[in-house]
Design an enzyme around this catalytic site. Structure first.
Site, mmCIF file in Angstrom:
data_model
loop_
_atom_site.group_PDB
_atom_site.id
_atom_site.type_symbol
_atom_site.label_atom_id
_atom_site.label_comp_id
_atom_site.label_asym_id
_atom_site.label_seq_id
_atom_site.Cartn_x
_atom_site.Cartn_y
_atom_site.Cartn_z
ATOM 1 C CB ALA A 220 -12.142 2.799 -10.093
ATOM 2 C CG HIS A 221 -16.501 6.255 -11.103
ATOM 3 N ND1 HIS A 221 -17.441 5.734 -11.959
ATOM 4 C CD2 HIS A 221 -15.641 6.982 -11.856
ATOM 5 C CE1 HIS A 221 -17.160 6.143 -13.189
ATOM 6 N NE2 HIS A 221 -16.081 6.894 -13.165
ATOM 7 N N GLY A 222 -17.918 3.265 -9.018
ATOM 8 C CA GLY A 222 -18.857 2.221 -9.399
ATOM 9 C C GLY A 222 -20.242 2.551 -8.920
ATOM 10 N N GLY A 223 -21.127 1.547 -9.007
ATOM 11 C CA GLY A 223 -22.520 1.775 -8.683
ATOM 12 C C GLY A 223 -22.756 2.034 -7.214
ATOM 13 C CG LEU A 224 -23.255 -0.564 -4.665
ATOM 14 C CD1 LEU A 224 -23.124 -1.895 -3.964
ATOM 15 C CD2 LEU A 224 -24.599 0.070 -4.352
ATOM 16 C CD1 TRP A 226 -17.483 8.692 -5.357
ATOM 17 C CD2 TRP A 226 -15.785 8.473 -6.790
ATOM 18 N NE1 TRP A 226 -17.770 9.466 -6.451
ATOM 19 C CE2 TRP A 226 -16.737 9.345 -7.353
ATOM 20 C CE3 TRP A 226 -14.630 8.178 -7.516
ATOM 21 C CZ2 TRP A 226 -16.579 9.924 -8.606
ATOM 22 C CZ3 TRP A 226 -14.463 8.764 -8.760
ATOM 23 C CH2 TRP A 226 -15.430 9.630 -9.293
ATOM 24 C CG ASP A 348 -22.458 -6.963 -10.493
ATOM 25 O OD1 ASP A 348 -22.986 -7.232 -11.587
ATOM 26 O OD2 ASP A 348 -21.837 -5.916 -10.283
#
Length: 816
Positions: A220-224, A226, A348
């Site tokens: 997955a990937h996110g704001g901060l 991989w 968050d």
């Protein structure tokens, strides 16, 4: 390893926590939930918060900030600020003297007092008493397990960051977007601040990180960063997850990763993803070493995925079943409580960051975690789940903002609404949402957690969990039709409604309870809030709790140095003996010394109810219900006030909620029966009274009341032979003797005689009632015998003459 200290748990303590319930071996003030595998891409950094301002005095306690000079802080009609008027209140229309102008629990100008006293971390949730509720759904919610997902099947075939999620890690502007038919760049520089960005994975399948972790691909990937799946060749080829920086050239991302590394090293909890290692691997493009965190692999689904799957299976579903959502919420609160107890904020919280695997949930992605006292680091939040921007800008994140996000998550999982735009910081009206309309306590809990002012929200995770657990018990009782009782952590038991050992008096008391409600009796029956065990006089006060009010006043008035709890108990006793002016003084003194305590507001409400100021009492109990949505006591007080002001529909709903949840609250059962009688439904009233368990100490009283309901003040046209036989069968089962039996027998016979005289009669002429024929002559003979028997055993001469006159009046007519 040692056994768990929770007597209801069969687990053992392993690595400092129970392997079953997840709790520490001592009473924990925290709370616990679930992990995920990626930070959401839509996270946006918020400008660093300024240095903290000096907090203003607040009834709500905690981190109440002083209003900004230009914020338009509201004031009372005479110009006083909320702090100035907090304990003066507003004069009521009833013409009470100034000393009885009680404060409101919630006003437009001042914060609402909360049930706990801490402002951060997992502070005590009531009057200094740690929360006693917890565990995933209390073990009462059936949460379908999510099968463990084969790690290899979770690898992304085409690891690409969607263009809508490409933002600059420094300024938050959009980057890498399509333009004029050309696809957006995955690497480059932000046009606004010239910060370098890169959205391409830095590790490829087959890469060996730190000579130990073989990469299989992206998860997955996110704001901060991989998320990569890898095998740990040094530890039995176990599956692990590597999380790297999204942009190695971003200084802020480096700072955030370093902070996350320090935070993760401190957090060790069974419901938070485990951290195994911190390693570095050269960036394939620049050769600069990039940091990676090595975490456990959690194979399951995020709460967001569970919601999507549920709606795909059932397109008409608004959300996940509410009991399951609450179970997830309790787990989340335990996890956040643990972080708060370490001085950390999650910042968050959202459905994407909670994963259910098998029968467990875990919090993942601690990339936005920061210390409570950190007012400099950027704040990473997600639209739709974060508090208003102004709050973050002026005060920074807080414990209450974390709990705000939990409430938003609960709402998103429970029903459909435009949570990111139309209702970004609000909820639809309860009438528009079936789940909120059906479960008002759940609605009020969400709305308290989502109050615009931080002081009005829950102030610690344990406090919110305490109330959410009470709401869960109500929800389960409503869904399954059976009680789910538990002792309250804030209130004692309800006061006895009956005098034990005297059945004649019990009959009179049940008659009063089924008649028109009396405000004084309703107020006297309400539970008392518990004493704060941290008070220096707590031990002595515990022993005085059952002392009659007159004796209690005499004992406590002589105390030369009263503690806050002594003042509060004295106020309670003064209310009981009708000395309201003096009680008001004690409540004001207590409130001035403990502005964050809700209990004085409880006694102001009880005092208003007992003084027949029912509209005022109704308003006050409404506020207490808003503040303590999981407690039965405010609902009982509000139900009584509603009934006395003519709001029978509201009263019936409240009585029903309390009665279905916990049958120990007899005032709720009798209140519900009383309203059913007012609606002309005696059968419904009897069904309520029949719910009192046989093993209850008041079972006999409830059955005697049921007999009275069956045969008292009934229209003969609504009666039948079966009603009389039912009443007699109940009396036989009770096995009553003496005056109590004679009195109830006479009621049955008198009503049966009126029924026969009205032209009705049994279908079977051989039917017998209490040993005699169910005919006019048989009933008159039987009733005469009953009256004469009662006259024979009474010691009151006036009563004896009355009973003899009744016997003579009812005897069968003869020629002699």
């Amino acid at each position: 390893m040692t056994e768990c200290t929770d007597t209801d748990c069969t687990g053992v303590i392993d690595d400092g926590y129970c392997d079953q319930c997840g709790m520490a071996p001592v009473v924990s003030e925290g709370i616990v939930p679930a992990p995920r595998a990626a930070h959401a891409p839509e996270n946006l950094p918020t400008a660093p918060a300024p240095a903290p301002r000096s907090p203003a005095p607040s009834r709500g306690g905690g981190r109440a900030a002083a209003p900004e000079p230009d914020s338009g802080a509201s004031s009372d009609e005479d110009g006083r600020s909320g702090a100035d008027s907090a304990f003066d209140g507003t004069a009521s229309s009833s013409g009470r003297s100034p000393s009885l102008r009680a404060p409101r629990l919630s006003t437009s100008s001042g914060p609402r007092a909360h049930s706990g006293r801490g402002s951060s971390g997992a502070a005590p949730s009531r009057t200094g008493v740690p929360s006693s509720r917890g565990l995933l759904g209390l073990g009462l919610v059936q949460v379908p397990p999510v099968p463990y997902r084969d790690p290899a099947s979770a690898v992304l075939s085409d690891p690409v960051v969607a263009e809508k999620n490409r933002v600059c890690g420094h300024c938050g502007d959009s980057v890498g977007r399509s333009f004029d038919g050309r696809p957006g760049r995955t690497e480059g520089y932000c046009r606004s601040c010239r910060t370098e960005f890169s959205f391409t994975p830095k590790l490829a399948p087959g890469d060996l990180v730190a000579g130990q972790y073989e990469v299989l691909g992206c998860l997955a990937h996110g704001g901060l960063g991989w998320i990569y799946l890898a095998r740990d060749h040094n530890v039995n080829d176990r599956w692990v997850v590597l999380k790297g920086l999204l942009n190695v050239g971003d200084a802020e991302a480096h700072k955030t990763a370093a902070a996350e590394r320090g935070v993760l090293a401190e957090v060790e909890h069974p419901n938070v993803v485990k951290i195994y290692n911190f390693v570095q691997h050269p960036d394939p493009r620049t050769g600069v070493p990039a940091g990676h965190i090595v975490m456990e692999y959690v194979g399951g689904k995020s709460l967001r995925d569970l919601l999507v799957d549920h709606r795909e299976r059932d397109p008409g579903a608004d959300g996940l079943p509410v009991d399951r959502v609450i179970a997830f919420g309790l787990e989340a609160l335990r996890a956040l409580g643990h972080l708060h107890s370490k001085g950390l904020l999650y910042c968050d919280f959202k459905p994407d960051n909670v994963i259910q695997s098998e029968e467990q949930i875990k919090l993942i992605d601690l990339g936005a975690v920061r210390r409570i006292d950190d007012m400099v680091a950027p704040v990473y939040t997600t639209a739709g789940y974060r508090v208003p921007e102004r709050e973050l800008r002026h005060h920074g994140p807080s414990v209450s903002s974390d709990l705000y996000s939990v409430a938003r998550c609960l709402a998103v999982l429970s029903f459909r609404f435009d949570f990111a735009r139309t209702y970004e910081h609000d909820l639809p009206d309860a009438d528009q949402v079936p789940v909120l309309r059906r479960h008002p306590s759940y609605d009020r809990l969400l709305r308290r957690a989502l109050q615009p002012e931080p002081q009005l929200r829950f102030q610690d995770a344990a406090e919110m969990a305490e109330q959410l657990t009470g709401v869960l018990r109500e929800v389960l009782s409503d869904l399954h039709g059976r009680p789910h009782p538990a002792p309250s952590g804030l209130f004692g038991s309800e006061h006895p409604l009956f005098t034990s050992g005297n059945l004649i008096r019990v009959i009179d008391e049940t008659d009063r309870l089924l008649g028109p409600p009396d405000p004084g009796r309703a107020a006297a029956a309400l539970p008392f809030p518990l004493v704060d065990p941290g008070d220096t006089a707590a031990a002595q006060l515990f022993g005085l709790a059952a002392v009659p009010d007159e004796e209690l006043v005499a004992t406590l008035e002589g105390d030369a140095g009263p503690t806050p709890e002594t003042r509060l108990m004295l106020a309670r006793a003064l209310i009981g003996v009708g000395r309201r002016e003096e009680a008001a003084h004690q409540l004001q003194e207590f409130g001035a010394r403990a502005p964050g305590d809700w209990r004085p507001f409880w006694y102001w409400a009880v005092m208003a109810l007992g003084a027949h100021e029912c509209p005022d009492a109704r308003d006050r109990f409404e506020e207490l219900f808003d503040h303590l949505p999981g407690e039965a006591a405010p609902k009982l007080g509000l139900a009584a006030a509603c009934e006395l002001t003519g709001g029978l529909a509201d009263a019936e709903r409240l009585y029903r909620t309390v009665w279905l949840t916990d049958r120990s609250y007899l005032s709720a059962g009798f209140g519900l029966a009383r309203i059913r009688l007012a609606h002309g439904d005696p059968a419904g009233a009897v069904r309520v009274l029949d719910m009192v368990p046989e093993l209850s100490s008041v079972y006999i009283a409830a059955q005697m009341a049921a007999v009275s309901v069956l045969v008292t003040d009934r229209d003969p046209g609504t009666l039948s032979e079966a009603v009389f036989l039912d009443a007699v069968a109940r009396l036989r089962r009770l096995g009553l003797r003496g005056e109590a039996a004679n009195r109830l027998n006479a009621r049955v016979l008198r009503t049966a005689l009126d029924w026969v005289l009205a032209g009705y009669g049994p279908k079977n002429r051989h039917t017998r009632l209490l040993g005699g024929p169910l005919t006019e002559v048989g009933l008159r003979t039987n009733l005469e015998r009953s009256y004469r028997e009662r006259a024979r055993i009474t010691t009151d001469s006036a009563r004896r003459r009355e009973l003899v006159d009744r016997a003579n009046a009812v005897r069968p007519r003869t020629l002699l």
